[in-house]
Motif scaffolding. Structure first.
Motif, PDB file in Angstrom:
ATOM      1  N   GLU A  71      -8.598  24.025  10.177  1.00  4.12           N
ATOM      2  CA  GLU A  71      -8.250  22.699   9.677  1.00  4.12           C
ATOM      3  C   GLU A  71      -8.701  22.538   8.240  1.00  4.12           C
ATOM      4  N   ARG A  72      -7.944  21.758   7.479  1.00  9.12           N
ATOM      5  CA  ARG A  72      -8.308  21.465   6.101  1.00  9.12           C
ATOM      6  C   ARG A  72      -7.694  20.141   5.676  1.00  9.12           C
ATOM      7  N   VAL A  73      -8.128  19.672   4.526  1.00  8.91           N
ATOM      8  CA  VAL A  73      -7.618  18.435   3.941  1.00  8.91           C
ATOM      9  C   VAL A  73      -6.957  18.794   2.619  1.00  8.91           C
ATOM     10  N   ALA A  74      -5.808  18.190   2.345  1.00  6.61           N
ATOM     11  CA  ALA A  74      -5.099  18.433   1.087  1.00  6.61           C
ATOM     12  C   ALA A  74      -4.477  17.140   0.598  1.00  6.61           C
ATOM     13  N   VAL A  75      -4.298  17.051  -0.710  1.00  4.99           N
ATOM     14  CA  VAL A  75      -3.634  15.886  -1.286  1.00  4.99           C
ATOM     15  C   VAL A  75      -2.124  16.078  -1.181  1.00  4.99           C
ATOM     16  N   GLU A  76      -1.419  14.966  -1.158  1.00  9.04           N
ATOM     17  CA  GLU A  76       0.030  14.991  -0.970  1.00  9.04           C
ATOM     18  C   GLU A  76       0.749  15.826  -2.030  1.00  9.04           C
ATOM     19  N   SER A  77       0.279  15.775  -3.270  1.00  8.32           N
ATOM     20  CA  SER A  77       0.956  16.499  -4.346  1.00  8.32           C
ATOM     21  C   SER A  77       0.867  18.017  -4.178  1.00  8.32           C
ATOM     22  N   ALA A  78      -0.037  18.506  -3.343  1.00  8.62           N
ATOM     23  CA  ALA A  78      -0.201  19.944  -3.123  1.00  8.62           C
ATOM     24  C   ALA A  78       0.609  20.451  -1.937  1.00  8.62           C
ATOM     25  N   SER A 104       0.857  -1.176   0.000  1.00  6.96           N
ATOM     26  CA  SER A 104       0.000   0.000   0.000  1.00  6.96           C
ATOM     27  C   SER A 104       0.899   1.235   0.000  1.00  6.96           C
ATOM     28  N   PRO A 105       0.468   2.268  -0.690  1.00  2.97           N
ATOM     29  CA  PRO A 105       1.304   3.462  -0.736  1.00  2.97           C
ATOM     30  C   PRO A 105       1.453   4.065   0.648  1.00  2.97           C
ATOM     31  N   SER A 106       2.599   4.621   0.911  1.00  2.00           N
ATOM     32  CA  SER A 106       2.813   5.206   2.233  1.00  2.00           C
ATOM     33  C   SER A 106       2.851   6.729   2.120  1.00  2.00           C
ATOM     34  N   HIS A 107       2.470   7.367   3.185  1.00  2.00           N
ATOM     35  CA  HIS A 107       2.428   8.821   3.218  1.00  2.00           C
ATOM     36  C   HIS A 107       3.850   9.389   3.290  1.00  2.00           C
ATOM     37  N   LYS A 108       4.060  10.468   2.594  1.00  2.00           N
ATOM     38  CA  LYS A 108       5.368  11.113   2.522  1.00  2.00           C
ATOM     39  C   LYS A 108       5.657  11.939   3.780  1.00  2.00           C
ATOM     40  N   PHE A 109       4.618  12.548   4.355  1.00  2.00           N
ATOM     41  CA  PHE A 109       4.791  13.441   5.503  1.00  2.00           C
ATOM     42  C   PHE A 109       4.272  12.763   6.768  1.00  2.00           C
ATOM     43  N   ALA A 110       5.057  12.799   7.806  1.00  2.00           N
ATOM     44  CA  ALA A 110       4.680  12.191   9.085  1.00  2.00           C
ATOM     45  C   ALA A 110       3.735  13.117   9.850  1.00  2.00           C
ATOM     46  N   ILE A 111       3.000  12.547  10.776  1.00  2.00           N
ATOM     47  CA  ILE A 111       2.120  13.340  11.629  1.00  2.00           C
ATOM     48  C   ILE A 111       2.985  14.254  12.492  1.00  2.00           C
ATOM     49  N   GLY A 146      -5.033  10.859  -4.857  1.00  2.00           N
ATOM     50  CA  GLY A 146      -3.757  10.692  -4.182  1.00  2.00           C
ATOM     51  C   GLY A 146      -3.950  10.639  -2.678  1.00  2.00           C
ATOM     52  N   LEU A 147      -2.881  10.314  -1.982  1.00  2.00           N
ATOM     53  CA  LEU A 147      -2.948  10.257  -0.525  1.00  2.00           C
ATOM     54  C   LEU A 147      -3.291  11.631   0.025  1.00  2.00           C
ATOM     55  N   GLN A 148      -4.065  11.652   1.101  1.00  2.00           N
ATOM     56  CA  GLN A 148      -4.521  12.911   1.660  1.00  2.00           C
ATOM     57  C   GLN A 148      -4.065  13.083   3.107  1.00  2.00           C
ATOM     58  N   TYR A 149      -4.061  14.333   3.529  1.00  2.00           N
ATOM     59  CA  TYR A 149      -3.648  14.691   4.883  1.00  2.00           C
ATOM     60  C   TYR A 149      -4.668  15.646   5.496  1.00  2.00           C
ATOM     61  N   ARG A 150      -4.913  15.493   6.771  1.00  2.00           N
ATOM     62  CA  ARG A 150      -5.690  16.484   7.524  1.00  2.00           C
ATOM     63  C   ARG A 150      -4.648  17.351   8.210  1.00  2.00           C
ATOM     64  N   MET A 151      -4.818  18.668   8.078  1.00  2.00           N
ATOM     65  CA  MET A 151      -3.821  19.605   8.587  1.00  2.00           C
ATOM     66  C   MET A 151      -4.486  20.699   9.401  1.00  2.00           C
TER      67      MET A 151
END
Length: 88
Positions: free
Chosen positions: A70-77, A21-28, A57-62
């Protein structure tokens, strides 16, 4: 007389393929900036949660550092904030 082995059929399952499974590039907890999308200027966000791939793509809550928005963004952004950028 029939043998029980003759009446029992063996059902085989197809072999399961293991796919990584794809892994996230940025850690929490890592600080990132949004490269494009909603205008954020140079506001930095802290990654609070990894979200699954929803087709784009993989997404992050930030969470924004400045006001807690708070917002959600895809990894490529997203782009990692360099240490010297947030030492200012």
């Amino acid at each position: 007389m029939t043998n029980d082995n003759d009446t029992v059929r063996s059902f085989r399952r197809p072999a399961q393929r293991l796919t990584a499974s794809p892994s996230h590039k940025f850690a929490i907890g890592v600080r990132v900036i949004q490269k494009f999308g909603a205008a954020t200027g140079t506001d930095s966000f802290s990654v609070t949660r990894h979200l699954p791939d929803a087709g784009a793509g993989l997404q992050y809550r930030m969470k924004r550092e400045r006001d807690g928005q708070e917002r959600v963004a895809v990894e490529s952004a997203l782009e990692l904030v360099a240490r010297e950028d947030f030492m200012q």
